[in-house]
Each structure stands twice: as C-alpha cells, then as structure tokens.
Design a protein around this motif. Structure first.
Motif, mmCIF file in Angstrom:
data_model
loop_
_atom_site.group_PDB
_atom_site.id
_atom_site.type_symbol
_atom_site.label_atom_id
_atom_site.label_comp_id
_atom_site.label_asym_id
_atom_site.label_seq_id
_atom_site.Cartn_x
_atom_site.Cartn_y
_atom_site.Cartn_z
ATOM 1 N N LEU A 107 5.255 8.737 1.822
ATOM 2 C CA LEU A 107 5.430 10.084 1.465
ATOM 3 C C LEU A 107 5.173 10.619 3.010
ATOM 4 C CD1 LEU A 107 3.188 10.443 -1.603
ATOM 5 C CD2 LEU A 107 5.655 10.228 -1.637
ATOM 6 N N VAL A 108 5.783 11.802 3.299
ATOM 7 C CA VAL A 108 5.427 12.573 4.462
ATOM 8 C C VAL A 108 5.242 14.090 3.821
ATOM 9 C CG1 VAL A 108 6.309 13.655 6.675
ATOM 10 C CG2 VAL A 108 7.443 11.468 5.473
ATOM 11 N N VAL A 109 3.858 14.603 4.074
ATOM 12 C CA VAL A 109 3.283 15.513 3.599
ATOM 13 C C VAL A 109 2.633 16.614 4.643
ATOM 14 C CG1 VAL A 109 1.587 16.284 1.833
ATOM 15 C CG2 VAL A 109 2.461 14.014 1.636
ATOM 16 N N PRO A 110 2.885 17.739 4.416
ATOM 17 C CA PRO A 110 2.063 18.799 5.519
ATOM 18 C C PRO A 110 0.610 18.892 4.951
ATOM 19 C CG PRO A 110 3.804 20.001 4.226
ATOM 20 C CD PRO A 110 3.789 18.309 3.677
ATOM 21 N N GLN A 167 0.870 -1.185 -0.010
ATOM 22 C CA GLN A 167 -0.135 0.131 0.123
ATOM 23 C C GLN A 167 0.915 1.314 0.126
ATOM 24 O OE1 GLN A 167 -2.228 -0.735 3.617
ATOM 25 N NE2 GLN A 167 -3.694 -1.493 2.479
ATOM 26 N N THR A 168 0.272 2.138 -0.842
ATOM 27 C CA THR A 168 1.184 3.438 -0.845
ATOM 28 C C THR A 168 0.388 4.269 0.377
ATOM 29 O OG1 THR A 168 1.289 3.610 -3.034
ATOM 30 C CG2 THR A 168 1.449 5.863 -1.933
ATOM 31 N N THR A 169 1.544 4.810 1.318
ATOM 32 C CA THR A 169 1.278 5.335 2.667
ATOM 33 C C THR A 169 1.474 6.856 2.414
ATOM 34 O OG1 THR A 169 1.780 3.141 3.786
ATOM 35 C CG2 THR A 169 1.448 5.321 5.215
ATOM 36 N N ALA A 170 0.509 7.585 2.895
ATOM 37 C CA ALA A 170 1.060 9.119 3.289
ATOM 38 C C ALA A 170 1.092 9.490 4.715
ATOM 39 C CB ALA A 170 -0.001 10.094 2.311
ATOM 40 N N ILE A 171 2.193 9.977 5.203
ATOM 41 C CA ILE A 171 2.169 10.274 6.616
ATOM 42 C C ILE A 171 1.659 11.936 6.509
ATOM 43 C CG2 ILE A 171 3.427 10.776 8.631
ATOM 44 C CD1 ILE A 171 5.153 8.350 7.193
ATOM 45 N N ILE A 172 0.645 12.210 6.813
ATOM 46 C CA ILE A 172 -0.060 13.645 6.829
ATOM 47 C C ILE A 172 0.302 14.391 8.279
ATOM 48 C CG2 ILE A 172 -1.614 15.177 6.248
ATOM 49 C CD1 ILE A 172 -2.902 12.908 4.325
ATOM 50 N N LEU A 200 -5.913 14.962 -3.000
ATOM 51 C CA LEU A 200 -5.053 13.793 -3.300
ATOM 52 C C LEU A 200 -5.747 12.581 -2.337
ATOM 53 C CD1 LEU A 200 -1.379 15.226 -2.792
ATOM 54 C CD2 LEU A 200 -2.689 15.328 -4.936
ATOM 55 N N GLU A 201 -5.522 11.439 -2.964
ATOM 56 C CA GLU A 201 -5.929 10.304 -2.075
ATOM 57 C C GLU A 201 -4.753 9.322 -2.045
ATOM 58 O OE1 GLU A 201 -7.977 8.320 -5.667
ATOM 59 O OE2 GLU A 201 -9.358 9.276 -4.514
ATOM 60 N N PHE A 202 -4.752 8.403 -1.149
ATOM 61 C CA PHE A 202 -3.596 7.308 -0.735
ATOM 62 C C PHE A 202 -4.577 6.094 -0.404
ATOM 63 C CE2 PHE A 202 -2.108 11.909 -0.033
ATOM 64 C CZ PHE A 202 -1.128 11.623 -0.844
ATOM 65 N N ASP A 203 -3.527 4.765 -0.547
ATOM 66 C CA ASP A 203 -4.248 3.585 0.061
ATOM 67 C C ASP A 203 -4.351 3.908 1.415
ATOM 68 O OD1 ASP A 203 -4.254 2.454 -2.552
ATOM 69 O OD2 ASP A 203 -2.060 1.888 -2.337
ATOM 70 N N ALA A 204 -3.179 4.205 2.159
ATOM 71 C CA ALA A 204 -3.186 4.227 3.464
ATOM 72 C C ALA A 204 -2.744 5.626 4.241
ATOM 73 C CB ALA A 204 -2.151 3.340 4.148
ATOM 74 N N VAL A 205 -3.408 5.932 5.057
ATOM 75 C CA VAL A 205 -2.950 7.473 5.759
ATOM 76 C C VAL A 205 -2.663 7.383 7.022
ATOM 77 C CG1 VAL A 205 -3.875 9.619 6.431
ATOM 78 C CG2 VAL A 205 -4.094 9.012 3.906
ATOM 79 N N VAL A 206 -1.548 8.003 7.470
ATOM 80 C CA VAL A 206 -1.262 7.997 8.884
ATOM 81 C C VAL A 206 -1.348 9.465 9.226
ATOM 82 C CG1 VAL A 206 0.346 7.579 10.886
ATOM 83 C CG2 VAL A 206 0.310 5.952 8.745
#
Length: 764
Positions: free
Chosen positions: A697-700, A656-661, A707-713
C-alpha cells in the motif's frame, strides 16, 4: 504420562464434550427456525380462514377485530420465536469455531469450589447450567482483573469476594487445543506473544482473549460521564473502546441498542478497518462517522473543507485559528445568539414566480419575527414566524388561483395531466366555473409547495450574512489583542470567509460555529436519544468541536481517546485539551486513564520511535523481539526508489503486508507511479473512501491514523521534508504504524527530528 499431558487430555475431552453439545444445539435451533418459518408461512397464507368477516353490527365487528388481533398475535409469536432462535444460532455458530479461551477455578467463602469457562458468548445446557460464560458477564471480570488469591467482582447482588486458585488460557483451532498454559497474570505474556505475532490484516481483530487489566477498567467503567483515555501508539486504546461498546450493549441489553451509541473516528478508511470487530462479538455496529461527515451532511449546498484540504493546503497555525478553535469562541457564539433575540437577525426574500418581486419580503418577515413578545426564546420566535408565514401563504391560495397564469396552465394540460389533478376519475362539478376553481386551487397548491418548503426549512434566514455579521461583532465583544490578533488581521479574516462563501466553500474552523449559530437561531432539536458518544483520535479535535458535540448529544456519556503525541493538525492546545473542556463535565464524574505500554510494535521499534517524542520515556515497550529499524540515506530519488524495491522484495519473501507512508498525496502518487513503471504492483490509497487491501500500500500520512501494518517504509524522511518542531508528532505517527519491521528512506540530509540513539537503529 506427565501431569501436563494428563491435564491436556482432560481439557481436550472437556472441549470435545462441549463441542458435541454445541453441535446438538445448532441442529436443534436450525430445526426450530425451519419450523417457525413454516408456521409463519402457513399462518400468513390462511390468515383469514378462521376469521369471520362480519361488519353488520357493533358486536360482530368487535368479534372480527378480536379474531384478527388473535391471528396477528400468533403470527408475531412465531416471528419472535424465529428471531430469538436465529440470534441463538448466530452465537452457537461463533462458539463452534472457538468455544472458549479461558478457565477460572475459584471458591466463595464456605462454598464448594467452582470452575467456569469463558468465551465470546454464553452457552448453557438443557438444564440452564452455564457451560460457557460470556466474557462480559460479571463473574468473568475476575479473569481480567485479578491475580491468584482473593479477588472481587461486581454482581447484581453487590460486590462478591472469591479465592481464585487457577487461571488457565487456551489456544483452540478447529476443535483442538493447540496450546494451553496456566498463569498468575491477567493475560500471560505467552498468550499475548502468540496473538501479537499473528500477521496484520486489512480488518481489526477482537482483543477479547488478550484484554489487559488496565484495558478492562476502561471496558467496564459505568460511572464516568467523561472517560478520557490517553494511550501510547499501539496500547490498545481503540480495541478496548470497541470491547467497551460491546460490554455496554451486553450490560444494558433491553435498555440500550447500537442506535443509542455513536462513534467518531479519524477517517472513513479507519471505519472500514474496524467494522467487523462488533459483529464478531454478536453485536450490531454503532452509528459511525467522521466529524467531517457529521457537519458536511448538514450543508449539502456548500463544500466543507475535507481532510485532504486540511492537510495538503494547511497554512501555519495562526492566532486566529487558535481563537476560532477555542471554548471562548464557542461562548461568544452563545452570547451573540442571545443578543439576536432583541434585534439583528438577517432575513432573505422568498420568491414565487416573479424573481424581481418577492412573495414574502425580508422586511415583512423581519416585522413578523420581532412582533412577538420579548419573553419568546429564539426557538419559539422562529416557530411562530414559520406558522404565521404558512397562514399567510394559505390565505393567498384563493387570490393566486384567479391569476391569468393559472387558467393558461389549465388550458395547456393534457387529458392525463388533468386526470392526475382530480380526486377520482368520475368526479363531477356543478359547472365549468366550479371545475376551473377546483383545478386552479390544485395547481396553485402544487406550485406553492416550493414556497412552503422554503418556509418549513428556514430558507428565509440569510445564514451566511448572519455568520459574517457575527464575525464583525466579535471585536466589540472581546479584546482580540489578548489573543495576539490585530484589527486589520481580523478584517482580512472576515474578507476571506466572505470570499469562500461566494464560492460556496466553508473552512473547517468556521463550520462548527456556523452550524452552532444556526442551531441556536432556529431552535434545532438536539439528540436526547444518544446515550454514549465515543471520540477517537481526540488530539485532532478542537475544543470548539468538542463543545459542539456535547451540545448535540447532551445526555450522552462520553469516552474520548487519543495519543496527544500524534496530533496530525498540530496545536499547542492539544496538551491541555482536557483542561479546556473540563467545564463541560462534572469533575466528580470525570476519569482519566493512561495506557503507557505499547503492544503493537516489537521492543526494538517501540524503543526507537519513543525517542522521537519529547516525553517518550513514559512509553513502555512489550518484550516482543524483531529487527532494529533501518535508515537508508541516498543522494537522489532514483537511488531511493531502488532501495524501496529492495526492501519490498525482502518483505514479500517474509509475506509481510507493507505500507509505504509518505508525507502528502503528491509524494504518494510519485512513489506509486515509480513502482508501477518498475512493474511492482501496489495500491495507492488516495482518499479515505477506499478499501484496505492486502499487498503493498502507498498511503499519505493523514490517512494512516489508527492503522497498523507488518512493515512500514517511511518515504523521504529528509530535512527538506520534515524540519519543523511541530512535525515531530507526525513523524512519530508514521513510524509507530509498524508492527514488526520499519525502514526509513531519506534523500540528502536526514531529518533532524530523527536524532535518536544510533545504537537503536541500523544505518544502511
């Protein structure tokens, strides 16, 4: 053999037949392109072979001209044939991958039953019989709009009603039907589930195969001057709008091109995310920019407050900000500009060589400006002033050429520099004096070019002083106390703007008013060619900005879309934004559409995130299953990082593509660095100009919009980080980016904004 097997075999044979036709057409087009290219090359190389070049008399010259014209026409015809074939080839190559995605059977009254197949483009056989219909064709709308039975569609001949007897959907991969099913719905849940269960990518995909009935109404709307689309996160707003642009380019082809369409998006990162959607449908991308780019490109000498500054250094919303963002403030600028027609324009000196003594003084310019009749508009007045200044400049050339600096310049020129000034190498003069006069004039004209450009570009207007004067005039035009603004606060505001100007910096809530005042003062031409304007994430725009866009594109039809639950720069006005700008559009030609069903996230995620909102109950979840969100409470940052590593390992196992927001850039940098030190590869998205890539990815938060991602933290959802009521929408924006899995990490005490039903999440 079952009926289903028979049907599938029949459909596969039909698909094979269509693919054979497509491959044959592809080969034919490649041959035609090669032939047209060869003929064009041949014509080019022998262009003058058949042309009699004779310029002795009028009749023979005319013959020569006609002969050249005929050759040029032949060349143009070959070029057009090549371009037409190349465009057809592009469509055929796209159809070769997936020729169609739907079949519809129907019958018109007293007519034979018909079957049509619908795909991303049209395809006809050698007899011009359509084998595949473009999804944007009028007849294709029955697939999206109607259930089985009587259904109508709009055709060039008017409204036509048909009896629809079958609606079949296909999943085709590499020339094989991997799945097909009949449905009575617009798009069956089975097909939606298959498409939605695909992994996210760094590029948005076309949703042509899964357009819903309510989205189709948005796509095919041609009557509204303002189409206002309000939708929940993941309801397909942006996708529908991109399909709408493709539909309009198809519907009005020949009269509308992609250069007549402009789209304003939330940030450059998002522009990158959606850039392939239109080309996938065979259309060119429209003009695309952020509002910041739209205003900043006009002020190259000033730094315009950007997205980072707006969010990271955001002060609490004040009454002054609300006032400056309002339509009332827009009307005050308009009123002030009218007053300037009689007096009050502030000018600047124009200098040439002597920096102490102006070439054209501001007093002289003011005298010229207000010397014209009172019936002159601001635009006429500025044009006439420029014209008069250029006349006076031309009259000064001769006297300037006699000055000592000119002869000194001539003496110091090299032979090469002198040769550059002559009209031709063998130029002769009656005397040395005449030659010096000639050279002197050339030098002066060249040097005065800078003054000429200053006049042409209105640099004689002191725009910064003019804007400050406008701000000083505001209390005389309106009672600021009605906006809760004290006189001393307004004085302080003027001082702040003045100090920013000295640093060549302008805040976002000043830039639109500054440019609007400049436009009114100079009569800058607006863009009458733009026919459609699309504004995404409308909740992050101010009423003033929307008024200014309407001023810039007065003939455009507008489509505004957003989720008023997702305002990043929270404003009380966001909830009644439509009411504030309603005066800009004819109410009879204003349509509001609400999309309440969220398709992006699983049912578990939607049911969790909608509780964060005050009116979240309006949001409907789509029945796609997944794990409940997980909340991880830890005592300190190091424990939180350890949990994060554990979550990322699990997501990696599931590919899964993960974005840490994170809330802000400082937190994003901290998390990225901690992961780097732990040997965990990640990409920090620190600016909107970066490209989205796969992996972690780490995103502010302010760069995650759309945007959308498989998984978000969600990183550090603690009380200390998120405690203000107006941050509710920000929390919703972060959590609603997840398609399948959501993990929320908090340090110490959990944010009160996450006070949701414990049954809808798991505490870990």
């Amino acid at each position: 053999m079952t009926k289903t097997m028979n049907e599938k075999q029949y459909e596969q044979e039909h698909l094979d037949h269509i693919l054979d036709k497509i491959k044959a057409k592809k080969a034919e087009l490649k041959t035609a392109i090669k032939s047209a290219e060869g003929e064009a090359r041949d014509l080019n190389s022998h262009f003058y072979d058949d042309v009699k070049l004779d310029f002795d008399g009028y009749s023979t010259s005319m013959e020569t001209a006609l002969s050249i014209h005929q050759q040029q026409q032949l060349l143009d015809e070959r070029q057009n044939a090549w371009q037409h074939s190349a465009k057809q080839l592009d469509t055929v190559e796209r159809l070769e991958q997936k020729p169609y995605f739907a079949r519809v059977d129907f019958r018109e009254t007293n007519e034979q039953p018909e079957t049509i197949y619908i795909g991303l483009g049209s395809f006809a056989d050698e007899n011009n019989h359509f084998l595949i219909y473009d999804w944007r064709a009028p007849i294709s709308s029955i697939y999206y709009d109607g259930k089985l039975g009587k259904v109508s569609y709009h055709s060039p001949e008017g409204e036509i009603t048909v009896e629809m007897t079958k609606k079949r959907q296909f999943m085709i991969e590499k020339g094989k039907i991997v799945n097909m099913f009949d449905t009575n719905e617009s798009i069956g849940d089975q097909m939606l589930l298959e498409v939605l269960s695909e992994k996210s990518s760094t590029q948005m995909k076309s949703i042509v195969t899964t357009i819903q009935q309510e989205q189709n109404k948005i796509i095919r709307n041609t009557s509204a001057d303002l189409l206002f689309v309000q939708g929940a996160a993941g309801s397909g707003k942006t996708s529908a709008i991109l399909q709408r642009i493709a539909y309009l380019l198809y519907r009005y082809r020949g009269n509308l091109t992609s250069s007549n369409v402009i789209m304003f998006s939330p940030n450059q990162l998002f522009n990158d995310y959606i850039k392939n959607v239109l080309p996938e449908m065979g259309e060119q991308n429209m003009v695309q920019m952020t509002y910041w780019q739209f205003v900043a490109r006009r002020l190259p000498g000033m730094q315009v407050e950007n997205l980072f500054d707006q969010f990271e250094d955001k002060q609490a919303d004040t009454n002054i900000n609300k006032f400056k963002d309002s339509t009332k403030f827009f009307k005050l600028v308009t009123r002030y500009a009218k007053y300037l027609n009689g007096k009050g324009v502030i000018f600047k000196d124009i200098y040439f060589r002597d920096k102490k003594r102006p070439y054209f003084s501001k007093e002289k310019i003011k005298e010229i400006y207000y010397s014209f009749n009172s019936n002159y508009s601001l635009a006429n007045r500025i044009d006439a002033t420029r014209e008069e200044l250029i006349k006076q400049l031309n009259r000064r050339i001769t006297s300037e050429a006699k000055k000592s600096w000119v002869s000194e310049t001539i003496q110091g020129l090299s032979k090469e520099q002198l040769n550059e000034l002559y009209d031709r190498p063998d130029q002769e003069f009656e005397s040395e004096e005449k030659e010096e006069q000639f050279l002197g004039r050339k030098i002066v004209v060249k040097k005065l070019k800078k003054v000429y450009n200053s006049i042409k570009q209105n640099h004689f207007i002191n725009m910064r002083a003019q804007y400050l004067n406008f701000l000083r005039a505001v209390p005389k035009m309106i009672d600021l106390s009605k906006w809760g603004i004290a006189a001393s606060d307004w004085e302080q505001q003027i001082a702040t703007v003045k100090a920013s100007f000295k640093e060549r910096y302008i805040h976002m809530n000043d830039v639109s008013a500054y440019l609007y005042l400049y436009d009114l003062l100079t009569g800058r031409y607006v863009d009458f060619e733009m026919r459609y304007a699309f504004i995404d994430e409308i909740q992050d725009y101010t009423p003033f900005q929307l008024c200014y866009l309407k001023y810039n594109f007065p003939r455009a039809k507008y489509t505004m879309l957003g989720d008023l639950n997702q305002a990043i720069f929270t404003k009380d006005e966001s909830q009644n934004l439509l009411k504030q700008i309603s005066g800009l559009f004819d109410p009879e030609k204003t349509e509001v559409v609400q999309l309440t069903k969220s398709y992006r996230s699983t049912k578990q995620l939607t049911d969790f995130t909608k509780q964060i909102l005050r009116q979240g109950e309006k949001i409907e979840s789509f029945n796609r299953q997944g794990p409940k969100p997980a909340l991880w409470g830890r005592d300190n940052a190091q424990e939180a990082i350890a949990v994060l590593e554990q979550i990322l390992q699990e997501n990696d196992r599931k590919k899964q593509t993960t974005a840490i927001i994170t809330k802000n850039l400082a937190d994003a940098k901290f998390v990225s660095e901690e992961l780097n030190q732990a040997g965990r590869k990640n990409t920090l998205i620190a600016t909107a100009n970066q490209r989205l890539v796969g992996g972690t990815l780490v995103v502010p938060s302010y760069l995650a919009k759309g945007l959308e991602f498989d998984a978000v933290v969600m990183w550090d959802a603690s009380k200390s980080k998120y405690h203000k009521a107006d941050e509710t929408q920000l929390v919703y924006t972060i959590t609603s980016r997840a398609m399948y899995k959501l993990d929320i990490i908090y340090i110490g005490e959990k944010s009160p904004l996450l006070a949701v039903n414990p049954a809808t999440y798991q505490e870990k």
